[in-house]
Scaffold this motif. Structure first.
Motif, PDB file in Angstrom:
ATOM      1  N   SER A 465       0.852  -1.193   0.000  1.00 32.78           N
ATOM      2  CA  SER A 465       0.000   0.000   0.000  1.00 32.78           C
ATOM      3  C   SER A 465       0.885   1.240   0.000  1.00 32.78           C
ATOM      4  CB  SER A 465      -0.907   0.018   1.239  1.00 32.78           C
ATOM      5  OG  SER A 465      -1.487   1.298   1.407  1.00 32.78           O
ATOM      6  N   LYS A 466       0.878   1.977  -1.099  1.00 33.83           N
ATOM      7  CA  LYS A 466       1.713   3.181  -1.199  1.00 33.83           C
ATOM      8  C   LYS A 466       1.313   4.223  -0.165  1.00 33.83           C
ATOM      9  CE  LYS A 466       2.798   2.688  -6.132  1.00 33.83           C
ATOM     10  NZ  LYS A 466       2.677   3.304  -7.471  1.00 33.83           N
ATOM     11  N   ILE A 467       0.016   4.342   0.066  1.00 36.98           N
ATOM     12  CA  ILE A 467      -0.467   5.331   1.036  1.00 36.98           C
ATOM     13  C   ILE A 467       0.053   5.004   2.432  1.00 36.98           C
ATOM     14  CG2 ILE A 467      -2.540   6.218   2.190  1.00 36.98           C
ATOM     15  CD1 ILE A 467      -4.013   5.821  -0.480  1.00 36.98           C
ATOM     16  N   PHE A 468      -0.080   3.732   2.827  1.00 39.00           N
ATOM     17  CA  PHE A 468       0.374   3.360   4.162  1.00 39.00           C
ATOM     18  C   PHE A 468       1.894   3.465   4.267  1.00 39.00           C
ATOM     19  CE2 PHE A 468       1.833   0.651   7.567  1.00 39.00           C
ATOM     20  CZ  PHE A 468       0.975   1.008   8.597  1.00 39.00           C
ATOM     21  N   LEU A 469       2.604   2.968   3.250  1.00 44.31           N
ATOM     22  CA  LEU A 469       4.065   2.982   3.282  1.00 44.31           C
ATOM     23  C   LEU A 469       4.593   4.409   3.422  1.00 44.31           C
ATOM     24  CD1 LEU A 469       6.741   1.452   3.076  1.00 44.31           C
ATOM     25  CD2 LEU A 469       6.572   1.646   0.579  1.00 44.31           C
ATOM     26  N   GLU A 470       3.966   5.337   2.720  1.00 44.33           N
ATOM     27  CA  GLU A 470       4.401   6.734   2.799  1.00 44.33           C
ATOM     28  C   GLU A 470       4.167   7.308   4.198  1.00 44.33           C
ATOM     29  OE1 GLU A 470       3.322  11.074   0.781  1.00 44.33           O
ATOM     30  OE2 GLU A 470       2.863   9.227  -0.314  1.00 44.33           O
ATOM     31  N   ALA A 471       2.977   7.051   4.749  1.00 44.31           N
ATOM     32  CA  ALA A 471       2.664   7.572   6.089  1.00 44.31           C
ATOM     33  C   ALA A 471       3.572   6.943   7.140  1.00 44.31           C
ATOM     34  CB  ALA A 471       1.201   7.309   6.421  1.00 44.31           C
ATOM     35  N   TYR A 472       3.805   5.647   7.011  1.00 49.00           N
ATOM     36  CA  TYR A 472       4.679   4.916   7.937  1.00 49.00           C
ATOM     37  C   TYR A 472       6.113   5.438   7.851  1.00 49.00           C
ATOM     38  CZ  TYR A 472       7.880   1.019   8.998  1.00 49.00           C
ATOM     39  OH  TYR A 472       8.932   0.255   9.446  1.00 49.00           O
ATOM     40  N   THR A 473       6.613   5.614   6.641  1.00 45.80           N
ATOM     41  CA  THR A 473       7.987   6.090   6.444  1.00 45.80           C
ATOM     42  C   THR A 473       8.165   7.495   7.004  1.00 45.80           C
ATOM     43  OG1 THR A 473       8.210   4.724   4.451  1.00 45.80           O
ATOM     44  CG2 THR A 473       9.794   6.520   4.732  1.00 45.80           C
ATOM     45  N   ASP A 474       7.200   8.378   6.737  1.00 47.47           N
ATOM     46  CA  ASP A 474       7.271   9.743   7.277  1.00 47.47           C
ATOM     47  C   ASP A 474       7.306   9.723   8.798  1.00 47.47           C
ATOM     48  OD1 ASP A 474       7.250  10.785   4.759  1.00 47.47           O
ATOM     49  OD2 ASP A 474       5.154  11.442   4.781  1.00 47.47           O
ATOM     50  N   ALA A 475       6.425   8.907   9.390  1.00 48.65           N
ATOM     51  CA  ALA A 475       6.369   8.829  10.849  1.00 48.65           C
ATOM     52  C   ALA A 475       7.689   8.304  11.415  1.00 48.65           C
ATOM     53  CB  ALA A 475       5.211   7.926  11.277  1.00 48.65           C
ATOM     54  N   TYR A 476       8.216   7.253  10.798  1.00 48.60           N
ATOM     55  CA  TYR A 476       9.473   6.653  11.260  1.00 48.60           C
ATOM     56  C   TYR A 476      10.591   7.690  11.228  1.00 48.60           C
ATOM     57  CZ  TYR A 476      13.138   3.115  11.827  1.00 48.60           C
ATOM     58  OH  TYR A 476      14.198   2.364  12.299  1.00 48.60           O
ATOM     59  N   GLN A 477      10.714   8.370  10.103  1.00 51.53           N
ATOM     60  CA  GLN A 477      11.799   9.355   9.947  1.00 51.53           C
ATOM     61  C   GLN A 477      11.635  10.527  10.910  1.00 51.53           C
ATOM     62  OE1 GLN A 477      11.486  10.050   5.719  1.00 51.53           O
ATOM     63  NE2 GLN A 477      12.888   8.360   5.213  1.00 51.53           N
ATOM     64  N   ASN A 478      10.386  10.927  11.162  1.00 52.92           N
ATOM     65  CA  ASN A 478      10.147  12.014  12.118  1.00 52.92           C
ATOM     66  C   ASN A 478      10.555  11.619  13.527  1.00 52.92           C
ATOM     67  OD1 ASN A 478       9.171  13.794  10.209  1.00 52.92           O
ATOM     68  ND2 ASN A 478       7.018  13.237  10.515  1.00 52.92           N
ATOM     69  N   ILE A 479      10.230  10.374  13.916  1.00 47.00           N
ATOM     70  CA  ILE A 479      10.596   9.920  15.258  1.00 47.00           C
ATOM     71  C   ILE A 479      12.113   9.877  15.410  1.00 47.00           C
ATOM     72  CG2 ILE A 479      10.459   8.034  16.931  1.00 47.00           C
ATOM     73  CD1 ILE A 479       7.752   7.268  15.620  1.00 47.00           C
ATOM     74  N   VAL A 480      12.789   9.342  14.390  1.00 45.83           N
ATOM     75  CA  VAL A 480      14.254   9.252  14.441  1.00 45.83           C
ATOM     76  C   VAL A 480      14.885  10.649  14.483  1.00 45.83           C
ATOM     77  CG1 VAL A 480      16.304   8.555  13.148  1.00 45.83           C
ATOM     78  CG2 VAL A 480      14.357   6.994  13.345  1.00 45.83           C
ATOM     79  N   LYS A 481      14.357  11.564  13.692  1.00 47.39           N
ATOM     80  CA  LYS A 481      14.937  12.910  13.589  1.00 47.39           C
ATOM     81  C   LYS A 481      14.613  13.780  14.804  1.00 47.39           C
ATOM     82  CE  LYS A 481      14.811  17.094  10.713  1.00 47.39           C
ATOM     83  NZ  LYS A 481      14.170  17.735   9.528  1.00 47.39           N
ATOM     84  N   ASN A 482      13.345  13.761  15.240  1.00 51.89           N
ATOM     85  CA  ASN A 482      12.886  14.716  16.252  1.00 51.89           C
ATOM     86  C   ASN A 482      12.663  14.126  17.639  1.00 51.89           C
ATOM     87  OD1 ASN A 482      12.684  16.820  14.275  1.00 51.89           O
ATOM     88  ND2 ASN A 482      10.780  15.876  13.551  1.00 51.89           N
ATOM     89  N   GLY A 483      12.713  12.807  17.743  1.00 56.70           N
ATOM     90  CA  GLY A 483      12.423  12.176  19.031  1.00 56.70           C
ATOM     91  C   GLY A 483      10.945  11.869  19.166  1.00 56.70           C
ATOM     92  N   ILE A 484      10.611  10.920  20.017  1.00 53.21           N
ATOM     93  CA  ILE A 484       9.240  10.448  20.128  1.00 53.21           C
ATOM     94  C   ILE A 484       8.303  11.532  20.674  1.00 53.21           C
ATOM     95  CG2 ILE A 484       9.634   9.386  22.401  1.00 53.21           C
ATOM     96  CD1 ILE A 484       7.272   8.085  19.644  1.00 53.21           C
ATOM     97  N   GLU A 485       8.753  12.284  21.669  1.00 57.63           N
ATOM     98  CA  GLU A 485       7.846  13.255  22.297  1.00 57.63           C
ATOM     99  C   GLU A 485       7.452  14.366  21.332  1.00 57.63           C
ATOM    100  OE1 GLU A 485       8.745  14.523  26.296  1.00 57.63           O
ATOM    101  OE2 GLU A 485       9.938  12.723  26.664  1.00 57.63           O
ATOM    102  N   LYS A 486       8.422  14.937  20.644  1.00 54.50           N
ATOM    103  CA  LYS A 486       8.099  16.013  19.690  1.00 54.50           C
ATOM    104  C   LYS A 486       7.270  15.471  18.529  1.00 54.50           C
ATOM    105  CE  LYS A 486      10.001  19.915  17.084  1.00 54.50           C
ATOM    106  NZ  LYS A 486       9.064  19.729  15.962  1.00 54.50           N
TER     107      LYS A 486
END
Length: 499
Positions: A465-486
């Motif tokens: 699912s391209k839609i899910f993969l994109e949302a999942y990838t964005d979320a993953y990268q955001n957590i790694v970059k900004n930390g879980i709380e932010k």
């Protein structure tokens, strides 16, 4: 510490002067139910309802024989054996008070690895009308990707080769039903008490898959004589701590090796489909209905999924108990948005249910500061829980072109959790049958998050699912970059609607 009384039948009269205890004569109770899986949930739920029922003179045929199925159940078996099946139920009220009572409905206890034949014969007893199960989601031995029975499981292979000394529930049930058939007995009900949608249908499908290979001539007898009612079960029951045991001694003077603690809320909705009669559980609060599906879907998608959300996010935040996560304003807001915007649209019409009130009650229940449900317990076996609790919501939302951003964030957080270290550098204890593959794929996903979704036994074809993969990838990268709380704050800020 003075006047400590060991919990057992001999001391029950004296104990009854201290806390509420059975008033019925346990020696007169006939075993009508064999229950496999005698951990905390069964003892706070089915055994509790049955104890209430046995106080009625007309219901003496429904005592429980508790079966410890697995090798590592030795401790709980020995304790309950020494205590004559008695234990203390400690209800932790929202105001911090404790409601305590002795439960006496478990009138027999058996340890399957020690006496497999005894267990099979007990299941095949003419007095037994119900065999009930609390074997956890992973105990049903099915492959999430295919929905089929997993014959590659070494324990299943053992049972096929050594039918008289089985190790799995399917081996035991098959031999017991075969013996019932040979004895010319009437049928029996097999009742799942696990958190699986269509748990009765699942039990029937998996058992018949096994029987077709192990004892093919038994299939038609099962089809004609055995029923598999669906049921929805609900009561938050955390693991008992050493502190709970000591507090019981201090406040009530009772030495109970394994009491059970739980919340005040309880619910049991059961399909009225019993092959050989049933207890009148409706007289003590259970609800019998024609169709359980709407109730169980609501509970699995909201309560059980909510627990997983709080557990996974809470672990990454560094919390140790569910109430800590539930009382964090940002995590609570995340959960409210997820339940309101992503789960609720998938539930359809729930006749007689005030969904808004139910969701608010969940937030209150999760936040009960006296329950102290361990995040480690809630996160255990997440590989079996996520396909049942969260992914059906994802598929339904994708099918209807609706948002899956918070669900994708949860899966991304699960991938990061599965590395085994939170962002504070603290070690996370991964307790999961799929721990090795989870960790392997989680580490591979550090640079490119996609490999984690390749675990087909958990995620099926979700990676496509391209839609899910994109949302999942964005979320993953955001957590790694900004930390879980932010990252949690940021995703919450993009959504206005909650619950």
């Amino acid at each position: 510490m003075e006047n400590i009384i060991k919990l057992n039948q001999k001391n029950l009269v004296e104990i009854s002067t201290k806390i509420t205890s059975p008033t019925y004569n346990r020696s007169e109770i006939k075993t009508g139910i064999v229950h496999v899986g005698i951990g905390g949930f069964h003892r706070s739920h089915e055994a509790f309802y049955t104890d209430l029922l046995l106080e009625s003179e007309a219901q003496k045929d429904w005592g429980i024989c508790g079966v410890a199925l697995l090798d590592f159940d030795t401790k709980i078996y020995n304790i309950l054996k020494e205590q004559d099946g008695l234990y203390t139920l400690i209800i932790k009220e929202l105001d911090g008070s404790l409601t305590k009572q002795i439960i006496g409905s478990m009138v027999e206890v058996l340890y399957a690895p020690e006496s497999p034949i005894k267990v099979i014969e007990k299941m095949a007893s003419p007095d037994v009308k119900i065999i009930s199960l609390t074997i956890t989601e992973g105990g049903y031995n099915y492959n999430e990707a295919t929905g089929e029975f997993n014959f590659e499981n070494p324990l299943i292979q053992h049972d096929l080769e050594t039918p008289s000394a089985p190790k799995t529930i399917f081996g035991y049930l098959t031999q017991a039903l075969k013996l019932r058939k040979e004895k010319g007995l009437k049928g029996v009900t097999i009742q799942s008490c696990d958190n699986i949608q269509g748990n009765g249908h699942m039990t029937e499908k998996m058992l018949l898959s096994y029987v077709k290979v192990a004892e093919p001539t038994l299939v038609s007898w099962i089809n004609e004589n055995v029923s598999f009612p669906n049921a929805m079960v609900d009561r938050i029951t955390p693991a008992t701590s050493a502190l709970d045991i000591e507090k019981l001694k201090e406040t009530s003077g009772i030495d109970d090796g394994w009491p059970v603690v739980c919340e005040p809320f309880k619910q049991w909705v059961i399909e009225d489909n019993f092959a050989a009669g049933r207890p009148a559980w409706e007289t003590v609060g259970a609800q019998f209905v024609k169709d359980v599906v709407p109730y169980e879907k609501m509970k699995l998608s909201l309560l059980n999924a909510g627990h997983s959300v709080l557990g996974i996010l809470g672990a990454l935040y560094g919390y140790s108990t569910i109430d800590e996560a539930a009382n964090d304003a940002d995590i609570s807001s995340f959960l409210r948005i997820y339940m309101g915007n992503e789960v609720t649209p998938t539930l359809g019409d729930l006749e007689g249910v005030n969904l808004k009130n139910y969701k608010f009650s969940l937030i209150q229940r999760f936040g009960n500061i006296y329950i102290k449900d361990q995040i480690e317990r809630i996160c255990s076996e997440s590989s079996a829980k996520i396909p049942i609790f969260i992914l059906p919501t994802v598929y339904a939302q994708l099918e209807n072109n609706r948002t899956i951003n918070h669900a994708a964030f949860i899966i991304a957080a699960f991938a990061i959790y599965s590395v085994g270290v939170n962002e504070n550098g603290s070690q996370l204890m991964i307790k999961d049958a799929m721990e090795a593959i989870l960790t392997e794929k989680a580490i591979l996903s550090r640079n490119n998050p996609a490999p984690f979704l390749e675990i087909e036994s958990i995620f099926g074809q979700l990676k496509n699912s391209k839609i899910f993969l994109e949302a999942y990838t964005d979320a993953y990268q955001n957590i790694v970059k900004n930390g879980i709380e932010k990252s949690v704050k940021d995703i919450n800020s993009t959504v206005l609607n909650k619950i």
